[in-house]
Design an enzyme around this catalytic site. Structure first.
Site, PDB file in Angstrom:
ATOM      1  N   CYS A   1       0.803  -1.231   0.000  1.00 49.47           N
ATOM      2  CA  CYS A   1       0.000   0.000   0.000  1.00 49.47           C
ATOM      3  C   CYS A   1       0.833   1.277   0.000  1.00 49.47           C
ATOM      4  CB  CYS A   1      -0.970  -0.002   1.167  1.00 49.47           C
ATOM      5  SG  CYS A   1      -2.043  -1.448   1.158  1.00 49.47           S
TER       6      CYS A   1
ATOM      7  N   HIS B   1      -9.013   3.482  -2.126  1.00 48.43           N
ATOM      8  CA  HIS B   1      -7.636   3.029  -1.875  1.00 48.43           C
ATOM      9  C   HIS B   1      -7.216   1.967  -2.900  1.00 48.43           C
ATOM     10  CE1 HIS B   1      -4.026   1.750  -0.037  1.00 48.43           C
ATOM     11  NE2 HIS B   1      -4.489   0.848   0.785  1.00 48.43           N
TER      12      HIS B   1
END
Lengths: 372, 372
Positions: free
Chosen positions: B81, B320
């Site tokens: 991430c 995201h």
């Protein structure tokens, strides 16, 4: 930048997780550099996707933080078979005093069909994969064009394989160490993708390799470091019989080093297939276009020739653990320049070259190292 | 280095391959920078493993060479991430005049079980994965320790989610654009991993983002850029209630920028979970340890507060898309400093911060941008 230390595991089928290969190679490189891990300011990891190994740990960066007990920057750089060379290229540019570049790969734990399927996925999908173009097929089509155009033969490729196997016999870390293969064995090996035989193809193995790059002077300096890319679709490229990315990377590396290809004393060339080594002689400037075969016919690239190529045994006979290959080349050339290669030592080696390819010429890294 | 241009696709569920998101974002960034692809000397791609998407094209570097018709160096940098932030950090250090940093992710095409299984594989395997510690569970255990120690409550987290949703309503590229969510909706959302509710978790989407970094002066300068890593095993770390890698990266970035956290006018903070945003206020130096909740209780981090956090809507409500997130933060802060954010524009924003986390604190990138 300078190379302060190098490390490498034996290339074989031993059953360890990828990070253990990386760890062992790193410890050897640290010992060689007379450094502790606390001296290292950043780590660059070359590694292919672990998804292939059915491994359930994708955050390799954090795993290395754990393994080395460090909070320094760590980056992962997959670049398929050029991983080690590309990681060295990036480490050289990052601007740190001491950088550890490392790779560990466990390639041989996968079932053959997984390895085949996954290695294939580094080629172009829409046209080439759907036509069944596994890497041997893709490279054969390039080689067929080359043979047609320049009159090279399968006998030339057999000589390339034979040379690399002869060298590997002398390398304790090579898979084929002390296991000679005859020219007859090579010529009689089964056809994999006509006209390529099994012995035209590089060898999948597990293993790790590492190097420590430093701004502090050592006995080996990086005087050229370049990387270039090329289009995915082999037959959509400007040049069919050669790899354009090798030409660009080599030209840039020689330009930085301010030397000519004729000044190279020893080279590790990416022999994923024997044909790739042969036409890379030309892309790297060691021979005129179409004349690469003369180097192997005349023995110029043999261990006792003018320009020994793949004294380590190369991907062919040392073994090809994907991302670790590029770092194993750095390991070999650094040790050749330092005169540490014992039975396979090239005489008077002052300047060496490492040439690492990802995919069928899709990404290429070239490094030129010099004995200081 | 300066930021010459930024680009970003809408974050949503649209059905395109990952490289199309990357391409669209790159074209927007090139247009914003008034550049052509031939001006770009190197490309850094942040992207997660395509294996997850069942995609059969792993050599992303070569694919981008094809897409952009260029032979320049291209590297791929997966950092789960934190990919976008880490790629920006590397691009800033590579030493080129103009570098394109880009990410495109197609996350939502995977079946839920694949996504869950594969995102989980970014956590520690031997102890945590085998105990069923999916990321929400891992983060809940951190949060439970935090609540116990500092007296924060789930109502504080609801306020964090509410703020980010309110901001996303004003952002045309956010998934929740023009779709308000009430505080009641948040507090009544189903429990995912007690006490986390669905609305404490960030939102998986597809999308791409890009930035062009240049040595040539522009209206936005990168005055701080740092990256740090931490151990894989959450509960093997020195600090349980916070992320050490954020503290190291933030301290280094503020040191480079020669400013204090109090001088930040606007920030994009990695709200993978609402709790992570809350304790990151402390790790980033915006609040004393244990006092992060006061910022959200007093409205200081609201769009009209002293230090607006996640004006874009954040991972929570903008969405995201893994590696693209860090670049979307750069996109938002660059545009905030240039006064281009219309309804969500923060007043008098001169200095902004981007904070991007990979895994549960395993790798962190921090960037500080300044209006020139």
């Amino acid at each position: 930048m300078y190379i302060k230390g190098v490390g490498m595991t034996k290339f074989d089928y031993s059953d360890k997780p990828w990070w253990q290969f990386a760890y062992e190679a790193s410890l050897e490189a640290l010992g060689d550099a007379k450094m502790k891990i606390s001296d290292i300011e950043a780590i660059v990891l070359a590694a292919v996707s672990s998804a292939a190994g059915g491994e359930h740990q994708t955050h390799k960066v954090s795993l290395l933080s754990d393994l080395f007990k460090t909070n320094v920057p760590i980056i992962e750089l997959p670049s398929v078979c050029a991983g080690g060379g590309v990681a060295t290229w990036v480490a050289n540019r990052l601007g740190y005093k001491n950088v550890l570049v490392v790779s560990g790969e466990k390639l041989v734990d996968n079932p053959s069909e997984v390895t085949t399927d996954w290695i294939l996925s580094a080629s172009e999908r829409a046209i080439e994969q759907t036509e069944g173009m596994l890497f041997p097929v893709q490279n054969v089509l390039v080689w067929q064009q080359y043979m047609e155009k320049y009159g090279a033969t399968m006998d030339d490729l057999a000589l390339v394989a034979f040379k690399n196997h002869q060298n590997a016999v002398l390398n304790p870390k090579a898979y084929y160490y002390q296991r000679p293969v005859s020219l007859g064995d090579i010529k009689r090996s089964p056809v994999v993708a006509s006209p390529f035989r099994l012995m035209d193809c590089s060898l999948s193995v597990n293993g790790g390799a590492a190097a420590i790059l430093s701004t502090e002077k050592s006995d080996v300096e990086i005087i050229g470091s370049a990387m270039a890319t090329d289009y995915l679709l082999t037959f959509g490229r400007e040049i069919i019989t050669h790899f354009k990315a090798t030409r660009i990377a080599a030209e840039q590396a020689f330009g930085q080093a301010k030397i000519k290809p004729q000044q190279i004393d020893v080279a590790e060339v990416h022999d994923a297939f024997t044909s790739v080594e042969l036409f890379s002689y030309e892309d790297l400037g060691f021979a005129p276009i179409g004349k690469g075969a003369e180097l192997i016919r005349k023995g110029k690239v043999n261990l006792d020739g003018e320009l020994p190529v793949n004294p380590s045994g190369g991907l062919k006979a040392k073994g090809h653990p994907i991302s670790a290959t590029g770092l194993a080349q750095i390991y070999e050339i650094a040790n050749q320049l330092r005169g540490r290669c014992q039975d396979r030592q090239v005489k008077n080696a002052k300047i060496g070259l490492c040439h690492n390819i990802g995919g069928a010429g899709g990404s290429v890294a070239c490094h030129i190292l010099k004995k200081t």
